[in-house]
Design an enzyme around this catalytic site. Structure first.
Site, PDB file in Angstrom:
ATOM      1  N   ASP A  69      -2.797   3.673  19.408  1.00 15.97           N
ATOM      2  CA  ASP A  69      -3.672   3.467  20.317  1.00 15.97           C
ATOM      3  C   ASP A  69      -3.083   4.031  21.709  1.00 15.97           C
ATOM      4  O   ASP A  69      -3.422   4.724  22.541  1.00 15.97           O
ATOM      5  CB  ASP A  69      -4.461   2.331  20.756  1.00 15.97           C
ATOM      6  CG  ASP A  69      -5.289   2.008  19.198  1.00 15.97           C
ATOM      7  OD1 ASP A  69      -5.715   2.699  18.581  1.00 15.97           O
ATOM      8  OD2 ASP A  69      -4.979   0.723  18.666  1.00 15.97           O
ATOM      9  N   GLN A  72      -1.205 -12.807   1.162  1.00 14.69           N
ATOM     10  CA  GLN A  72       0.034 -12.327   1.591  1.00 14.69           C
ATOM     11  C   GLN A  72       0.636 -13.120   2.771  1.00 14.69           C
ATOM     12  O   GLN A  72       1.737 -13.421   2.676  1.00 14.69           O
ATOM     13  CB  GLN A  72      -0.183 -10.874   2.086  1.00 14.69           C
ATOM     14  CG  GLN A  72      -0.627  -9.995   0.838  1.00 14.69           C
ATOM     15  CD  GLN A  72      -0.685  -8.454   1.320  1.00 14.69           C
ATOM     16  OE1 GLN A  72      -0.365  -7.955   2.306  1.00 14.69           O
ATOM     17  NE2 GLN A  72      -0.799  -7.646   0.054  1.00 14.69           N
ATOM     18  N   ALA A  93       1.217   3.599  -2.184  1.00 15.32           N
ATOM     19  CA  ALA A  93       0.704   4.762  -2.541  1.00 15.32           C
ATOM     20  C   ALA A  93      -0.333   5.222  -1.951  1.00 15.32           C
ATOM     21  O   ALA A  93      -0.795   6.447  -2.333  1.00 15.32           O
ATOM     22  CB  ALA A  93       0.264   4.471  -4.171  1.00 15.32           C
ATOM     23  N   VAL A  96      -1.043  -3.326   9.545  1.00 17.94           N
ATOM     24  CA  VAL A  96      -1.604  -2.192   9.882  1.00 17.94           C
ATOM     25  C   VAL A  96      -2.848  -1.989   9.194  1.00 17.94           C
ATOM     26  O   VAL A  96      -3.877  -1.240   9.723  1.00 17.94           O
ATOM     27  CB  VAL A  96      -0.699  -0.820   9.236  1.00 17.94           C
ATOM     28  CG1 VAL A  96      -1.358   0.534   9.468  1.00 17.94           C
ATOM     29  CG2 VAL A  96       0.612  -0.707  10.048  1.00 17.94           C
ATOM     30  N   GLY A  97      -3.288  -2.576   8.116  1.00 17.31           N
ATOM     31  CA  GLY A  97      -4.392  -2.558   7.253  1.00 17.31           C
ATOM     32  C   GLY A  97      -5.546  -3.074   8.124  1.00 17.31           C
ATOM     33  O   GLY A  97      -5.340  -4.253   8.732  1.00 17.31           O
ATOM     34  N   HIS A 135      -8.048  -3.674  17.847  1.00 10.13           N
ATOM     35  CA  HIS A 135      -7.888  -2.146  17.320  1.00 10.13           C
ATOM     36  C   HIS A 135      -9.224  -1.919  16.842  1.00 10.13           C
ATOM     37  O   HIS A 135      -9.501  -1.749  15.692  1.00 10.13           O
ATOM     38  CB  HIS A 135      -6.875  -2.069  16.241  1.00 10.13           C
ATOM     39  CG  HIS A 135      -6.832  -0.796  15.735  1.00 10.13           C
ATOM     40  ND1 HIS A 135      -6.548   0.530  16.642  1.00 10.13           N
ATOM     41  CD2 HIS A 135      -7.252  -0.354  14.586  1.00 10.13           C
ATOM     42  CE1 HIS A 135      -6.585   1.370  15.685  1.00 10.13           C
ATOM     43  NE2 HIS A 135      -7.003   0.925  14.467  1.00 10.13           N
ATOM     44  N   ASN A 144     -10.801  -8.019   2.663  1.00  9.26           N
ATOM     45  CA  ASN A 144      -9.570  -8.160   3.268  1.00  9.26           C
ATOM     46  C   ASN A 144      -8.837  -9.526   3.621  1.00  9.26           C
ATOM     47  O   ASN A 144      -7.737  -9.582   3.717  1.00  9.26           O
ATOM     48  CB  ASN A 144      -9.346  -7.338   4.494  1.00  9.26           C
ATOM     49  CG  ASN A 144      -9.441  -5.758   4.294  1.00  9.26           C
ATOM     50  OD1 ASN A 144      -8.568  -5.302   3.378  1.00  9.26           O
ATOM     51  ND2 ASN A 144     -10.327  -5.086   4.376  1.00  9.26           N
ATOM     52  N   GLY A 150       0.705  -1.337   0.017  1.00 10.78           N
ATOM     53  CA  GLY A 150      -0.017   0.055  -0.073  1.00 10.78           C
ATOM     54  C   GLY A 150       0.873   1.270   0.006  1.00 10.78           C
ATOM     55  O   GLY A 150       0.445   2.018   0.692  1.00 10.78           O
TER      56      GLY A 150
HETATM   57  P1  NAX Z   1      -5.199   4.273   1.438  1.00 10.26           P
HETATM   58  O1  NAX Z   1      -6.495   3.890   0.851  1.00 10.26           O
HETATM   59  O2  NAX Z   1      -4.734   5.756   1.253  1.00 10.26           O
HETATM   60  O3  NAX Z   1      -4.132   3.374   0.869  1.00 10.26           O
HETATM   61  C1  NAX Z   1      -3.876   2.149   0.795  1.00 10.26           C
HETATM   62  C2  NAX Z   1      -3.137   1.775  -0.356  1.00 10.26           C
HETATM   63  O4  NAX Z   1      -3.192   0.460  -0.362  1.00 10.26           O
HETATM   64  C3  NAX Z   1      -3.574   2.116  -1.812  1.00 10.26           C
HETATM   65  O5  NAX Z   1      -2.678   2.869  -2.545  1.00 10.26           O
HETATM   66  C4  NAX Z   1      -4.282   0.612  -2.304  1.00 10.26           C
HETATM   67  O6  NAX Z   1      -4.051   0.736  -3.646  1.00 10.26           O
HETATM   68  C5  NAX Z   1      -3.200  -0.045  -1.719  1.00 10.26           C
HETATM   69  N1  NAX Z   1      -3.483  -1.661  -1.807  1.00 10.26           N
HETATM   70  C6  NAX Z   1      -5.044  -1.937  -1.439  1.00 10.26           C
HETATM   71  N2  NAX Z   1      -4.955  -3.226  -1.736  1.00 10.26           N
HETATM   72  C7  NAX Z   1      -3.818  -3.689  -1.704  1.00 10.26           C
HETATM   73  C8  NAX Z   1      -3.055  -5.029  -2.057  1.00 10.26           C
HETATM   74  N3  NAX Z   1      -3.706  -6.191  -1.923  1.00 10.26           N
HETATM   75  N4  NAX Z   1      -1.725  -5.200  -2.068  1.00 10.26           N
HETATM   76  C9  NAX Z   1      -1.224  -3.894  -2.158  1.00 10.26           C
HETATM   77  N5  NAX Z   1      -1.575  -2.757  -1.965  1.00 10.26           N
HETATM   78  C10 NAX Z   1      -2.805  -2.759  -2.040  1.00 10.26           C
HETATM   79  O7  NAX Z   1      -5.360   3.835   3.159  1.00 10.26           O
HETATM   80  P2  NAX Z   1      -4.416   4.616   4.517  1.00 10.26           P
HETATM   81  O8  NAX Z   1      -4.996   5.773   4.866  1.00 10.26           O
HETATM   82  O9  NAX Z   1      -2.962   4.451   4.064  1.00 10.26           O
HETATM   83  O10 NAX Z   1      -4.684   3.439   5.332  1.00 10.26           O
HETATM   84  C11 NAX Z   1      -4.318   1.890   4.895  1.00 10.26           C
HETATM   85  C12 NAX Z   1      -4.876   1.081   6.169  1.00 10.26           C
HETATM   86  O11 NAX Z   1      -4.388   1.324   7.338  1.00 10.26           O
HETATM   87  C13 NAX Z   1      -6.430   1.129   6.168  1.00 10.26           C
HETATM   88  O12 NAX Z   1      -6.907  -0.217   6.014  1.00 10.26           O
HETATM   89  C14 NAX Z   1      -6.587   1.779   7.607  1.00 10.26           C
HETATM   90  O13 NAX Z   1      -7.971   1.346   8.009  1.00 10.26           O
HETATM   91  C15 NAX Z   1      -5.724   1.393   8.140  1.00 10.26           C
HETATM   92  N6  NAX Z   1      -5.268   2.145   9.542  1.00 10.26           N
HETATM   93  C16 NAX Z   1      -4.924   1.347  10.753  1.00 10.26           C
HETATM   94  C17 NAX Z   1      -4.596   2.281  11.723  1.00 10.26           C
HETATM   95  C18 NAX Z   1      -3.873   1.268  12.944  1.00 10.26           C
HETATM   96  O14 NAX Z   1      -3.771   1.868  14.139  1.00 10.26           O
HETATM   97  N7  NAX Z   1      -3.952   0.040  12.974  1.00 10.26           N
HETATM   98  C19 NAX Z   1      -4.693   3.529  11.916  1.00 10.26           C
HETATM   99  C20 NAX Z   1      -4.760   4.260  10.580  1.00 10.26           C
HETATM  100  C21 NAX Z   1      -5.379   3.574   9.557  1.00 10.26           C
HETATM  101  O15 NAX Z   1      -6.575   3.681   9.512  1.00 10.26           O
END
Ligand code: NAX
Length: 327
Positions: A161, A114, A13, A131-132, A189, A107, A11
């Site tokens: 958190d 992965q 980008a 993180v996702g 989380h 997901n 991710g």
């Molecule tokens: P964005 O939507 O800005 O970026 C996600 C990126 O991942 C995109 O570029 C997308 O093309 C890419 N992507 C999607 N599926 C993919 C795959 N199978 N392989 C490779 N790349 C892939 O999201 P962003 O704001 O950067 O957040 C990313 C993730 O972090 C989200 O799931 C979000 O919910 C999670 N978070 C987790 C947090 C935590 O504390 N655990 C806090 C922050 C955030 O909310």
């Protein structure tokens, strides 16, 4: 100089990626003497790949002395080949009208794939941070799909958190964040998480007795648990720089050691505090020689016990919903 280590990031980008990559390449994660090679895995979709190209151009333009390699991949097996660290940030965001079950399933598919890829090609000592979201369950899926890797190579991000909780507490007590120790966040989380100050100290003195029950129940806990939503409302975009910073903290402490400090990490339970084995659960941990372990032997109050159990129940439901993706 040290041997270059391979850091895979998915991710790249996205908005967290944009805050994260530059700090990894600058040495903030693994130290100012540790060269890194970045291996980026992004989706083929055109807007993401264009953004990735731009981000890679900027990484080049920083001329980071520690950045010894930079490449992009579409295939996770290639991206993860011999990876020493993997930060799994890319995930499917919740689209308008999407049910929670659909989100879990979309997901689950990504993290199953992965996990298998890590199993196939990563270093046997790879340290994986998911993180996702839903990050605990995604980490559990990846771990179960990587049977040749040790379960404790997998973790999920709950450091944000903890950092949020410490910042709120320091503000309340009028001290510095660095004065605060032993704040823990237990569980998932999600808004169910248990932000816990029962062991917390400021300048070495216990703080629990100095905090009103009403402040804890009506401000501290809801602010920490719902901070993500508050940031989304204020910024028009979800937390990114703070999430990236927490991911850096998590990996740095895991790799370089926490010493006596407590660091909240979601790790696969080995049965600690009655949490079922294999559930990826937020615990206060200590890390040493690259191994993270929950702090053991804490006396858990009845109130905290009940909150831990609520998190166990929630994670059990999530696991049930994705069982088709577990071997
Ligand atoms: P964005 O939507 O800005 O970026 C996600 C990126 O991942 C995109 O570029 C997308 O093309 C890419 N992507 C999607 N599926 C993919 C795959 N199978 N392989 C490779 N790349 C892939 O999201 P962003 O704001 O950067 O957040 C990313 C993730 O972090 C989200 O799931 C979000 O919910 C999670 N978070 C987790 C947090 C935590 O504390 N655990 C806090 C922050 C955030 O909310």
């Amino acid at each position: 100089t040290k041997k270059t280590v391979r850091v895979a990031v998915t991710g790249p980008a996205g908005q967290i990626g944009y805050s994260l990559l530059f700090r990894i390449a600058s040495g903030a994660m693994l130290g100012a003497d540790q060269p890194v090679e970045l291996r980026l895995l992004e989706r083929a979709e055109s807007a993401s790949s264009a953004r990735l190209t731009g981000t890679m151009m900027e990484l080049e333009d920083c001329a980071f002395p520690l950045l010894h390699g930079l490449s992009a991949f579409r295939d996770p097996v290639e991206a993860f080949r011999d990876a020493d660290y993997a930060l799994l940030v890319g995930a499917r965001p919740r689209a308008p009208g999407m049910e929670r079950a659909d989100l879990l399933e979309a997901n689950a598919r990504i993290f199953m794939e992965q996990g298998r890829a890590l199993n196939a090609s990563a270093s046997r000592d790879v340290k994986v941070l998911v993180v996702g979201n839903p990050c605990n369950t995604n980490a559990m899926i990846a771990m179960k799909n990587a049977p040749d890797l040790a379960a404790r190579n997998f973790s999920a991000l709950m450091r944000l958190d903890q950092n949020r909780a410490e910042a709120q507490l320091a503000k309340k007590l009028g001290c510095r964040v660095a004065d605060i120790e032993r704040v823990a966040v237990w569980g998932n989380h999600s808004p169910t998480m248990a932000a816990d100050v029962s062991f917390a100290t400021a300048k070495g003195e216990p703080v629990a007795g100095r905090l009103e029950a009403a402040w804890l129940a009506d401000e501290f806990e809801p602010v920490v648990a719902k901070r993500g939503g508050a940031i989304l409302a204020a910024r028009g975009a979800s937390s990114a720089a703070s999430a990236a910073s927490a991911a850096i903290d998590h990996m740095r402490d895991w790799a370089l050691g926490s010493g006596e400090r407590w660091v909240t990490m979601a790790v696969p339970s080995e049965g600690e505090y009655g949490v079922p084995e294999g559930m990826v659960f937020g615990f206060p941990c200590r890390t040493e020689n690259g191994v993270a372990r929950p702090v053991e032997g804490l006396e858990i109050s009845e109130a905290l016990r009940a909150r831990i159990e609520r998190n166990v129940a929630e994670l059990a439901l999530e696991a049930e919903a994705v069982k088709a993706f577990l071997p």
